[in-house]
Scaffold this motif. Structure first.
Motif, PDB file in Angstrom:
ATOM      1  N   ASN A   1       0.818  -1.209   0.000  1.00  0.00           N
ATOM      2  CA  ASN A   1       0.000   0.000   0.000  1.00  0.00           C
ATOM      3  C   ASN A   1       0.853   1.261   0.000  1.00  0.00           C
ATOM      4  O   ASN A   1       0.512   2.244  -0.650  1.00  0.00           O
ATOM      5  CB  ASN A   1      -0.948   0.016   1.196  1.00  0.00           C
ATOM      6  CG  ASN A   1      -2.048  -1.009   1.066  1.00  0.00           C
ATOM      7  OD1 ASN A   1      -2.379  -1.453  -0.020  1.00  0.00           O
ATOM      8  ND2 ASN A   1      -2.612  -1.395   2.193  1.00  0.00           N
TER       9      ASN A   1
ATOM     10  N   SER B   1      -1.054   6.466  -6.902  1.00  0.00           N
ATOM     11  CA  SER B   1      -2.254   7.251  -6.589  1.00  0.00           C
ATOM     12  C   SER B   1      -2.262   8.502  -7.463  1.00  0.00           C
ATOM     13  O   SER B   1      -1.253   8.859  -8.071  1.00  0.00           O
ATOM     14  CB  SER B   1      -2.285   7.633  -5.106  1.00  0.00           C
ATOM     15  OG  SER B   1      -1.270   8.573  -4.816  1.00  0.00           O
TER      16      SER B   1
ATOM     17  N   GLU C   1      -7.911   5.765  -4.319  1.00  0.00           N
ATOM     18  CA  GLU C   1      -6.873   5.291  -3.400  1.00  0.00           C
ATOM     19  C   GLU C   1      -6.143   6.491  -2.818  1.00  0.00           C
ATOM     20  O   GLU C   1      -5.783   7.414  -3.545  1.00  0.00           O
ATOM     21  CB  GLU C   1      -5.863   4.394  -4.125  1.00  0.00           C
ATOM     22  CG  GLU C   1      -6.462   3.168  -4.773  1.00  0.00           C
ATOM     23  CD  GLU C   1      -7.053   2.171  -3.797  1.00  0.00           C
ATOM     24  OE1 GLU C   1      -7.028   2.378  -2.574  1.00  0.00           O
ATOM     25  OE2 GLU C   1      -7.565   1.149  -4.286  1.00  0.00           O
TER      26      GLU C   1
ATOM     27  N   VAL D   1      -7.114   2.936   1.599  1.00  0.00           N
ATOM     28  CA  VAL D   1      -6.653   2.126   0.476  1.00  0.00           C
ATOM     29  C   VAL D   1      -7.696   1.022   0.338  1.00  0.00           C
ATOM     30  O   VAL D   1      -7.842   0.189   1.236  1.00  0.00           O
ATOM     31  CB  VAL D   1      -5.256   1.525   0.711  1.00  0.00           C
ATOM     32  CG1 VAL D   1      -4.835   0.686  -0.483  1.00  0.00           C
ATOM     33  CG2 VAL D   1      -4.233   2.620   0.987  1.00  0.00           C
TER      34      VAL D   1
END
Length: 85
Positions: free
Chosen positions: A14, A22, A59, A73
């Protein structure tokens, strides 16, 4: 690092996603979240502001409510903690 930094432990995958994939990852460096390694992501004041502009479906969206300041996320929320240097 920055004078005020918000850090969340989001896991390695992540952290990489937020820092490189992102929508804010394409902005100037001061507006991007920074992957600190070890699954942690950091936001400067400017990066936090840019991420607040994301819609809740994206996200890296940021929420600040009774649950605290969090980065999202997918369906998972991770608490952002202020670290001052």
């Amino acid at each position: 690092m920055w004078a005020q930094t918000w850090v969340a432990d989001v896991g390695p995958e992540n952290a990489q996603l937020l820092a490189t994939e992102s929508r804010t990852a394409v902005l100037a460096s001061e507006y991007r979240p920074q992957d600190l390694g070890d699954g942690r992501i950091a936001y400067s004041h400017l990066a936090l502001g840019a991420s607040r502009e994301l819609s809740e479906e994206e996200e890296g969206a940021i929420t600040d409510d009774a649950e605290g300041l969090r980065v999202w996320v997918g369906d998972d929320a991770y608490e952002l903690v202020l670290v001052e240097e």
